[in-house]
Scaffold this motif. Structure first.
Motif, short mmCIF file in Angstrom:
data_model
loop_
_atom_site.label_atom_id
_atom_site.label_comp_id
_atom_site.label_asym_id
_atom_site.label_seq_id
_atom_site.Cartn_x
_atom_site.Cartn_y
_atom_site.Cartn_z
N PHE A 127 15.87 62.56 66.58
CA PHE A 127 16.11 63.66 67.53
C PHE A 127 16.88 64.79 66.86
N SER A 128 17.92 64.44 66.08
CA SER A 128 18.74 65.47 65.43
C SER A 128 17.93 66.27 64.41
N GLY A 129 16.98 65.63 63.75
CA GLY A 129 16.14 66.36 62.81
C GLY A 129 15.06 67.18 63.48
N TRP A 130 14.48 66.62 64.58
CA TRP A 130 13.41 67.32 65.28
C TRP A 130 13.94 68.52 66.05
N ARG A 131 15.14 68.37 66.62
CA ARG A 131 15.78 69.46 67.38
C ARG A 131 17.04 69.92 66.65
N SER A 132 16.92 70.16 65.37
CA SER A 132 18.10 70.44 64.54
C SER A 132 18.83 71.72 64.93
N GLU A 133 18.15 72.62 65.65
CA GLU A 133 18.78 73.88 66.01
C GLU A 133 19.61 73.78 67.29
N THR A 134 19.53 72.68 68.02
CA THR A 134 20.25 72.55 69.29
C THR A 134 21.70 72.16 69.03
N LEU A 135 22.55 72.47 70.03
CA LEU A 135 23.97 72.17 69.91
C LEU A 135 24.23 70.66 69.89
N ALA A 137 22.24 68.27 68.77
CA ALA A 137 21.86 67.73 67.47
C ALA A 137 22.93 68.03 66.41
N LYS A 138 23.50 69.23 66.46
CA LYS A 138 24.57 69.57 65.52
C LYS A 138 25.81 68.73 65.77
N PHE A 139 26.09 68.42 67.05
CA PHE A 139 27.23 67.58 67.37
C PHE A 139 27.04 66.18 66.79
N PHE A 140 25.85 65.60 66.99
CA PHE A 140 25.57 64.27 66.46
C PHE A 140 25.67 64.25 64.94
N SER A 141 25.15 65.27 64.30
CA SER A 141 25.18 65.33 62.83
C SER A 141 26.61 65.45 62.31
N GLY A 142 27.41 66.30 62.94
CA GLY A 142 28.80 66.46 62.52
C GLY A 142 29.61 65.18 62.73
N LEU A 143 29.40 64.52 63.87
CA LEU A 143 30.10 63.27 64.15
C LEU A 143 29.70 62.19 63.15
N LEU A 205 22.11 60.34 59.35
CA LEU A 205 22.06 61.46 58.41
C LEU A 205 20.80 61.40 57.55
N ILE A 206 20.45 60.20 57.10
CA ILE A 206 19.24 60.06 56.28
C ILE A 206 18.00 60.36 57.12
N MET A 207 17.96 59.81 58.33
CA MET A 207 16.81 60.02 59.21
C MET A 207 16.69 61.48 59.60
N ARG A 208 17.79 62.14 59.81
CA ARG A 208 17.76 63.57 60.15
C ARG A 208 17.13 64.37 59.02
N THR A 213 12.26 67.29 56.91
CA THR A 213 11.24 67.47 55.88
C THR A 213 9.84 67.25 56.44
N GLU A 214 9.67 66.20 57.25
CA GLU A 214 8.36 65.88 57.81
C GLU A 214 7.88 66.94 58.80
N LYS A 215 8.79 67.45 59.62
CA LYS A 215 8.36 68.39 60.66
C LYS A 215 7.92 69.73 60.09
N ASN A 216 8.32 70.03 58.85
CA ASN A 216 7.92 71.28 58.21
C ASN A 216 6.61 71.15 57.44
N LEU A 217 6.01 69.95 57.44
CA LEU A 217 4.72 69.78 56.80
C LEU A 217 3.60 70.28 57.71
N LEU A 218 2.37 70.21 57.22
CA LEU A 218 1.24 70.78 57.96
C LEU A 218 0.78 69.92 59.13
N TYR A 219 0.87 68.58 59.01
CA TYR A 219 0.25 67.74 60.03
C TYR A 219 0.94 67.84 61.40
N PRO A 220 2.29 68.04 61.50
CA PRO A 220 2.85 68.25 62.84
C PRO A 220 2.37 69.56 63.48
N GLN A 221 2.22 70.59 62.65
CA GLN A 221 1.74 71.87 63.19
C GLN A 221 0.28 71.76 63.63
N PHE A 222 -0.50 71.00 62.88
CA PHE A 222 -1.89 70.78 63.27
C PHE A 222 -1.97 69.99 64.57
#
Length: 321
Positions: A127-135, A137-143, A205-208, A213-222
């Protein structure tokens, strides 16, 4: 080729690597205790007791410590082939019996922490990686960054002071008052929470990072262009691919988690592998130290085997290679 035959072929090809790892580990765990400063005989009789050199030499001979290291190593390997881990100098018991009585408790709460930490780290990290721009997700990552940067024993001390000494929600020490599931769960709950938080934060942190990386590839956009919802893309495609590097690091993290658990046992006064190793270090009890390190190393090797098999099950590319 069926699945069983495939895994059998895979393990045969990996067997030499695992065998070499075991031999190197066996040599290291044998040498480390014996390279430590201090004399186990002096620790056995006490530093205040004055012994003549002839008596000290006789005691060394009785425990086989007068022989060269290579002879001691060959003798240890010979006994190990018969599942004889030796006799404890100080506890006056077979090392195998001591380990059996202790290792189960360590694996109990470490196993629970690994399962819970993996589930939480994968779900929240995706979730933190997929919605990395949300508040959120940033809270979870910082914690997670803050918790993963804190040594497990220090995190355990914080929880001990807050939840045991001040709030009194958990017992001070031990594994149980009465041998019941309720009492055991009450005593190991806090160590499990500490290890789960630490392990989940590392996984998060690793999963994020892999999810980003995965969400910026072509197959999610397709997939989005086909009208598939974001939650379906994350659940069915991105998360499955993003978790593969996490499985690769599982074995390394497992060894790190075991070592962290040993300090946790000392902090919470649990009679597991940690307290056994701690006492053996102080007393220079070579048989216990060597066998304990060997058991932990074997668990890490087994974790590597499990991780390799899981990768083959979830990643078709690995099977093709």
């Amino acid at each position: 080729m069926n699945i069983a035959s495939f895994f059998s072929l895979f393990l045969r090809r990996k067997f030499l690597r695992y065998l070499c790892s075991f031999i190197v580990v066996l040599l290291i765990v044998f040498l480390i205790p014996r390279l430590m400063p201090g004399d186990p005989v002096i620790n056995l009789v006490g530093e205040d007791v004055i012994l003549t050199q002839s008596v000290i030499a006789e005691l060394h001979a009785n425990y086989g410590l007068d022989k060269p290291l290579y002879e001691q190593f060959l003798t240890y390997c010979s006994h190990l082939s018969r599942l004889d881990l030796g006799y404890s100098y100080h506890m006056h018991a077979q090392v195998l019996d001591l380990l059996i009585s202790r290792v189960g408790w360590t694996l109990l709460y470490v196993g629970i922490a690994v399962i819970l930490g993996s589930i939480l780290g994968i779900i929240i990290g995706a979730f933190s990686g997929w919605r990395s721009e949300t508040l959120l997700a940033k809270f979870f990552s910082g914690l997670a960054l803050m918790i993963s940067s804190t040594p497990p024993y220090l995190l355990g001390l914080f929880f001990l002071v807050i939840f045991v000494y001040h709030l009194g929600w958990f017992p001070f020490k031990g594994l149980y008052d009465t041998f019941t599931i309720t009492s055991i769960a009450h005593h190991i709950a806090l160590p499990v929470i500490v290890l789960t938080l630490f392990y989940a934060s590392r996984n998060l942190l690793i999963m994020r990072g892999t999810t980003i990386t995965e969400k910026n590839l072509l197959y999610p956009q397709f997939a989005k262009a086909l009208g598939i919802t974001d939650s379906e893309i994350l659940r069915r495609h991105v998360r499955r691919n993003a978790v593969i590097p996490l499985i690769t690091l599982f074995a390394l993290d497992f060894g790190f988690l075991i070592s962290g658990a040993l300090f946790i046992e000392i902090v919470f006064s649990l009679n597991g592998m940690g307290s056994l190793i701690y006492d053996a270090i102080q007393l220079r009890d070579y048989p216990i130290l060597t066998s304990s390190f060997l058991i932990i190393s074997l668990l890490v090797i087994i974790a590597n085997i499990i991780a390799d098999i899981i990768i083959l099950m979830v990643d078709p590319r690995a099977r093709e290679d």
